[in-house]
Design a protein around this motif. Structure first.
Motif, PDB file in Angstrom:
ATOM      1  N   PHE A  99      -4.153  -7.387  -3.942  1.00 25.47           N
ATOM      2  CA  PHE A  99      -2.830  -6.831  -3.683  1.00 25.47           C
ATOM      3  C   PHE A  99      -2.873  -5.318  -3.632  1.00 25.47           C
ATOM      4  O   PHE A  99      -3.745  -4.681  -4.223  1.00 25.47           O
ATOM      5  N   LEU A 100      -1.943  -4.750  -2.865  1.00 26.55           N
ATOM      6  CA  LEU A 100      -1.809  -3.299  -2.780  1.00 26.55           C
ATOM      7  C   LEU A 100      -1.062  -2.783  -3.993  1.00 26.55           C
ATOM      8  O   LEU A 100      -0.080  -3.385  -4.430  1.00 26.55           O
ATOM      9  N   THR A 101      -1.510  -1.664  -4.499  1.00 26.07           N
ATOM     10  CA  THR A 101      -0.807  -0.975  -5.587  1.00 26.07           C
ATOM     11  C   THR A 101      -0.089   0.254  -5.056  1.00 26.07           C
ATOM     12  O   THR A 101       0.675   0.892  -5.774  1.00 26.07           O
ATOM     13  N   ASP A 102      -0.345   0.578  -3.782  1.00 22.22           N
ATOM     14  CA  ASP A 102       0.273   1.712  -3.104  1.00 22.22           C
ATOM     15  C   ASP A 102       0.153   1.464  -1.601  1.00 22.22           C
ATOM     16  O   ASP A 102      -0.675   0.660  -1.169  1.00 22.22           O
ATOM     17  N   ARG A 103       0.948   2.146  -0.822  1.00 23.23           N
ATOM     18  CA  ARG A 103       0.841   1.992   0.633  1.00 23.23           C
ATOM     19  C   ARG A 103      -0.496   2.540   1.120  1.00 23.23           C
ATOM     20  O   ARG A 103      -1.052   3.453   0.530  1.00 23.23           O
ATOM     21  N   ILE A 104      -0.984   1.969   2.211  1.00 19.38           N
ATOM     22  CA  ILE A 104      -2.163   2.492   2.888  1.00 19.38           C
ATOM     23  C   ILE A 104      -1.700   3.004   4.250  1.00 19.38           C
ATOM     24  O   ILE A 104      -0.562   2.739   4.652  1.00 19.38           O
ATOM     25  N   PRO A 105      -2.532   3.775   4.952  1.00 21.85           N
ATOM     26  CA  PRO A 105      -2.082   4.275   6.263  1.00 21.85           C
ATOM     27  C   PRO A 105      -1.653   3.130   7.186  1.00 21.85           C
ATOM     28  O   PRO A 105      -2.243   2.046   7.173  1.00 21.85           O
ATOM     29  N   ASP A 106      -0.622   3.396   7.980  1.00 18.97           N
ATOM     30  CA  ASP A 106      -0.151   2.398   8.946  1.00 18.97           C
ATOM     31  C   ASP A 106      -1.296   2.006   9.875  1.00 18.97           C
ATOM     32  O   ASP A 106      -2.181   2.821  10.177  1.00 18.97           O
ATOM     33  N   ASN A 107      -1.277   0.766  10.313  1.00 20.97           N
ATOM     34  CA  ASN A 107      -2.288   0.210  11.217  1.00 20.97           C
ATOM     35  C   ASN A 107      -3.667   0.079  10.576  1.00 20.97           C
ATOM     36  O   ASN A 107      -4.669  -0.024  11.276  1.00 20.97           O
ATOM     37  N   TYR A 108      -3.736   0.100   9.257  1.00 14.73           N
ATOM     38  CA  TYR A 108      -4.978  -0.139   8.526  1.00 14.73           C
ATOM     39  C   TYR A 108      -4.821  -1.416   7.712  1.00 14.73           C
ATOM     40  O   TYR A 108      -3.715  -1.880   7.458  1.00 14.73           O
ATOM     41  N   ALA A 109      -5.938  -1.971   7.276  1.00 15.65           N
ATOM     42  CA  ALA A 109      -5.940  -3.147   6.415  1.00 15.65           C
ATOM     43  C   ALA A 109      -7.107  -3.023   5.437  1.00 15.65           C
ATOM     44  O   ALA A 109      -8.039  -2.256   5.670  1.00 15.65           O
ATOM     45  N   ILE A 110      -7.035  -3.778   4.374  1.00 13.19           N
ATOM     46  CA  ILE A 110      -8.128  -3.872   3.410  1.00 13.19           C
ATOM     47  C   ILE A 110      -8.669  -5.283   3.517  1.00 13.19           C
ATOM     48  O   ILE A 110      -7.951  -6.256   3.291  1.00 13.19           O
ATOM     49  N   ALA A 111      -9.931  -5.391   3.907  1.00  9.20           N
ATOM     50  CA  ALA A 111     -10.558  -6.691   4.121  1.00  9.20           C
ATOM     51  C   ALA A 111     -11.363  -7.090   2.891  1.00  9.20           C
ATOM     52  O   ALA A 111     -11.902  -6.248   2.180  1.00  9.20           O
ATOM     53  N   VAL A 112     -11.437  -8.396   2.651  1.00  7.47           N
ATOM     54  CA  VAL A 112     -12.190  -8.952   1.530  1.00  7.47           C
ATOM     55  C   VAL A 112     -13.377  -9.733   2.090  1.00  7.47           C
ATOM     56  O   VAL A 112     -13.212 -10.574   2.971  1.00  7.47           O
ATOM     57  N   TYR A 113     -14.544  -9.435   1.560  1.00  4.15           N
ATOM     58  CA  TYR A 113     -15.778 -10.129   1.931  1.00  4.15           C
ATOM     59  C   TYR A 113     -16.485 -10.543   0.658  1.00  4.15           C
ATOM     60  O   TYR A 113     -16.229  -9.992  -0.409  1.00  4.15           O
ATOM     61  N   PHE A 114     -17.416 -11.489   0.760  1.00  5.81           N
ATOM     62  CA  PHE A 114     -18.299 -11.763  -0.359  1.00  5.81           C
ATOM     63  C   PHE A 114     -19.721 -11.805   0.144  1.00  5.81           C
ATOM     64  O   PHE A 114     -19.995 -12.032   1.333  1.00  5.81           O
ATOM     65  N   SER A 115     -20.634 -11.529  -0.780  1.00  9.08           N
ATOM     66  CA  SER A 115     -22.043 -11.530  -0.465  1.00  9.08           C
ATOM     67  C   SER A 115     -22.822 -11.961  -1.689  1.00  9.08           C
ATOM     68  O   SER A 115     -22.391 -11.726  -2.819  1.00  9.08           O
TER      69      SER A 115
END
Length: 85
Positions: free
Chosen positions: A41-57
């Protein structure tokens, strides 16, 4: 520097202490085979048109598998880990 996101592994405290290597924020989790779901979850806004992706390795960390993403338009989500154990 506070990151604009946090991770929840059910039954554990909220995770905010990610390490950064080559611009990739990461964390090792204990007993991944016991983790079926996570919440990012976001705790603050991020720049518009951006996303935070989740990966595992898995070690030796040569490949990463996409799990999902969050953005301002969808500031939190629940993901099935898909950890292959």
């Amino acid at each position: 520097m506070a990151l604009p996101f946090a991770l929840v592994v059910p039954g554990q405290p909220v995770i905010t202490n990610f390490e950064c290597t080559n611009g990739i924020f990461h964390i090792d989790v204990e007993n991944p085979k016991k983790i079926a779901n996570i919440c990012l979850f976001l705790t603050d806004r991020i720049p518009d048109n951006y996303a935070i992706a989740v990966y595992f390795s898995l070690p030796p960390y040569n490949e990463m598998q996409y799990i999902g993403a969050i953005a301002n338009e969808k500031p939190s989500d629940h993901f099935s880990t898909g950890f292959p154990f």
